[in-house]
Design a protein around this motif. Structure first.
Motif, PDB file in Angstrom:
ATOM      1  N   ARG A   1       0.800  -1.210   0.000  1.00  0.00           N
ATOM      2  CA  ARG A   1       0.000   0.000   0.000  1.00  0.00           C
ATOM      3  C   ARG A   1       0.845   1.277   0.000  1.00  0.00           C
ATOM      4  NH1 ARG A   1      -2.465  -0.904   4.595  1.00  0.00           N
ATOM      5  NH2 ARG A   1      -1.088   0.444   5.774  1.00  0.00           N
ATOM      6  N   ASP A   2       1.942   1.300   0.784  1.00  0.00           N
ATOM      7  CA  ASP A   2       2.620   2.568   1.060  1.00  0.00           C
ATOM      8  C   ASP A   2       4.047   2.706   0.548  1.00  0.00           C
ATOM      9  OD1 ASP A   2       0.333   3.385   2.402  1.00  0.00           O
ATOM     10  OD2 ASP A   2       1.069   2.727   4.362  1.00  0.00           O
ATOM     11  N   ALA A   3       4.705   1.615   0.209  1.00  0.00           N
ATOM     12  CA  ALA A   3       6.136   1.707  -0.129  1.00  0.00           C
ATOM     13  C   ALA A   3       6.385   2.537  -1.387  1.00  0.00           C
ATOM     14  CB  ALA A   3       6.747   0.322  -0.268  1.00  0.00           C
ATOM     15  N   LEU A   4       5.727   2.230  -2.470  1.00  0.00           N
ATOM     16  CA  LEU A   4       5.967   2.964  -3.718  1.00  0.00           C
ATOM     17  C   LEU A   4       5.558   4.437  -3.613  1.00  0.00           C
ATOM     18  CD1 LEU A   4       7.104   2.840  -6.555  1.00  0.00           C
ATOM     19  CD2 LEU A   4       4.823   2.172  -7.365  1.00  0.00           C
ATOM     20  N   PRO A   5       4.368   4.757  -3.075  1.00  0.00           N
ATOM     21  CA  PRO A   5       4.041   6.185  -2.916  1.00  0.00           C
ATOM     22  C   PRO A   5       5.041   6.932  -2.023  1.00  0.00           C
ATOM     23  CG  PRO A   5       2.062   4.865  -2.661  1.00  0.00           C
ATOM     24  CD  PRO A   5       3.222   3.903  -2.738  1.00  0.00           C
ATOM     25  N   THR A   6       5.513   6.268  -0.965  1.00  0.00           N
ATOM     26  CA  THR A   6       6.502   6.901  -0.085  1.00  0.00           C
ATOM     27  C   THR A   6       7.801   7.157  -0.836  1.00  0.00           C
ATOM     28  OG1 THR A   6       5.531   5.805   1.828  1.00  0.00           O
ATOM     29  CG2 THR A   6       7.765   6.655   2.087  1.00  0.00           C
ATOM     30  N   LEU A   7       8.245   6.180  -1.617  1.00  0.00           N
ATOM     31  CA  LEU A   7       9.471   6.324  -2.400  1.00  0.00           C
ATOM     32  C   LEU A   7       9.342   7.464  -3.408  1.00  0.00           C
ATOM     33  CD1 LEU A   7      12.318   5.128  -2.994  1.00  0.00           C
ATOM     34  CD2 LEU A   7      11.198   3.737  -4.739  1.00  0.00           C
ATOM     35  N   LEU A   8       8.242   7.486  -4.138  1.00  0.00           N
ATOM     36  CA  LEU A   8       8.034   8.530  -5.151  1.00  0.00           C
ATOM     37  C   LEU A   8       7.910   9.916  -4.516  1.00  0.00           C
ATOM     38  CD1 LEU A   8       5.577   6.642  -7.539  1.00  0.00           C
ATOM     39  CD2 LEU A   8       8.051   7.017  -7.831  1.00  0.00           C
ATOM     40  N   TYR A   9       7.233   9.990  -3.383  1.00  0.00           N
ATOM     41  CA  TYR A   9       7.116  11.259  -2.672  1.00  0.00           C
ATOM     42  C   TYR A   9       8.495  11.720  -2.185  1.00  0.00           C
ATOM     43  CZ  TYR A   9       5.196  14.750   0.506  1.00  0.00           C
ATOM     44  OH  TYR A   9       4.906  15.926   1.156  1.00  0.00           O
ATOM     45  N   GLY A  10       9.306  10.769  -1.725  1.00  0.00           N
ATOM     46  CA  GLY A  10      10.646  11.085  -1.236  1.00  0.00           C
ATOM     47  C   GLY A  10      11.584  11.585  -2.318  1.00  0.00           C
TER      48      GLY A  10
ATOM     49  N   ARG B   1      11.096  13.773  -4.502  1.00  0.00           N
ATOM     50  CA  ARG B   1      10.996  15.238  -4.624  1.00  0.00           C
ATOM     51  C   ARG B   1      11.939  15.949  -3.661  1.00  0.00           C
ATOM     52  NH1 ARG B   1       4.573  16.098  -4.617  1.00  0.00           N
ATOM     53  NH2 ARG B   1       5.065  16.092  -2.415  1.00  0.00           N
ATOM     54  N   PHE B   2      12.171  15.353  -2.513  1.00  0.00           N
ATOM     55  CA  PHE B   2      13.073  15.951  -1.533  1.00  0.00           C
ATOM     56  C   PHE B   2      14.497  15.423  -1.684  1.00  0.00           C
ATOM     57  CE2 PHE B   2      15.168  15.756   2.636  1.00  0.00           C
ATOM     58  CZ  PHE B   2      15.186  17.105   2.953  1.00  0.00           C
ATOM     59  N   TRP B   3      14.644  14.097  -1.765  1.00  0.00           N
ATOM     60  CA  TRP B   3      15.955  13.488  -1.656  1.00  0.00           C
ATOM     61  C   TRP B   3      16.831  13.640  -2.895  1.00  0.00           C
ATOM     62  CZ3 TRP B   3      17.907  13.107   2.763  1.00  0.00           C
ATOM     63  CH2 TRP B   3      17.117  12.841   3.865  1.00  0.00           C
TER      64      TRP B   3
ATOM     65  N   SER C   1      20.364  15.138  -2.185  1.00  0.00           N
ATOM     66  CA  SER C   1      21.522  14.267  -2.459  1.00  0.00           C
ATOM     67  C   SER C   1      22.468  14.925  -3.448  1.00  0.00           C
ATOM     68  CB  SER C   1      21.058  12.923  -3.016  1.00  0.00           C
ATOM     69  OG  SER C   1      20.311  12.215  -2.077  1.00  0.00           O
ATOM     70  N   ALA C   2      21.923  15.538  -4.486  1.00  0.00           N
ATOM     71  CA  ALA C   2      22.770  16.212  -5.493  1.00  0.00           C
ATOM     72  C   ALA C   2      23.585  17.323  -4.842  1.00  0.00           C
ATOM     73  CB  ALA C   2      21.907  16.748  -6.626  1.00  0.00           C
ATOM     74  N   LEU C   3      22.967  18.101  -3.979  1.00  0.00           N
ATOM     75  CA  LEU C   3      23.704  19.170  -3.284  1.00  0.00           C
ATOM     76  C   LEU C   3      24.740  18.605  -2.330  1.00  0.00           C
ATOM     77  CD1 LEU C   3      20.832  21.705  -2.497  1.00  0.00           C
ATOM     78  CD2 LEU C   3      22.763  22.048  -4.075  1.00  0.00           C
ATOM     79  N   ASN C   4      24.384  17.542  -1.648  1.00  0.00           N
ATOM     80  CA  ASN C   4      25.281  16.937  -0.677  1.00  0.00           C
ATOM     81  C   ASN C   4      26.525  16.349  -1.334  1.00  0.00           C
ATOM     82  OD1 ASN C   4      26.035  16.035   1.953  1.00  0.00           O
ATOM     83  ND2 ASN C   4      25.389  14.006   1.358  1.00  0.00           N
TER      84      ASN C   4
END
Length: 190
Positions: free
Chosen positions: A169-178, A180-182, A186-189
């Motif tokens: 139910r939640d793994a793929l939506p959580t990954l896709l939502y993440g 946008r932030f990560w 990560s690129a800046l880091n």
């Protein structure tokens, strides 16, 4: 990597990329087998404490935001100081402890090892290496973190049997939502 993971020197001045022997070692190779206080694994305390602190702060913000959104939905939002106190008294401290322990025991040491590995195999700060690190972060570390944090929470809640449904139910939506932030972080880091 210095900003988040302590870089190559970290807390113990350990550099996995260095192939040069330390002056006191000369050219001989030391074996850690059988030693009790040698140069074996050392828990990355600084990274664990940092991850625990960030996990606690993130969970606190999430809880406050959830309560604020629920209060706003029922038009029960006010600036009364008593409401602020009730917000704090409604805090789920067990959930906060669960997330803090996850950060300290799993995410801090795990991400430290992950970034050490990335720095060892992709040491040059070229565009190609940065893109590869960001990509690996999203397709390997991201799903691993989601799998572990879901399992950690469900085990603490005594809901291990519900874990497969949680993943579906939640793994793929959580990954896709993440993403946008990560991805930008990560690129800046790197």
């Amino acid at each position: 990597m210095d900003a988040l993971g302590g870089g190559h020197c970290g807390l113990w001045n350990w550099n996995p990329l260095s192939r040069k022997p330390r002056p006191s070692q000369g050219r001989r190779i030391r074996s850690n087998s059988g030693s009790t206080g040698g140069q074996g694994y050392r828990f990355p305390l600084k990274q664990a404490v940092t991850a625990a602190s960030l996990s606690l702060a993130g969970d606190t913000i999430a809880q406050i935001r959830d309560r604020w959104c629920k209060a706003k939905a029922v038009n029960k939002h006010s600036n009364d100081p008593q409401d602020a106190l009730s917000q704090i008294s409604d805090h789920d401290w067990l959930r906060a402890l669960r997330m803090t322990s996850y950060g300290f025991l799993l995410y801090g040491p795990g991400s430290y090892a992950w970034y050490q590995w990335l720095d060892r195999f992709l040491p040059k700060p070229s565009i190609q290496n940065i893109v590869l690190k960001v990509l690996l972060n999203q397709i390997i570390l991201g799903p691993c973190v989601i799998a572990v944090v879901f399992a950690w929470n469900n085990l603490w809640l005594g809901k291990a049997k519900e874990l497969p449904q949680k993943y579906q139910r939640d793994a793929l939506p959580t990954l896709l939502y993440g993403f946008r932030f990560w991805i930008p972080v990560s690129a800046l880091n790197f």
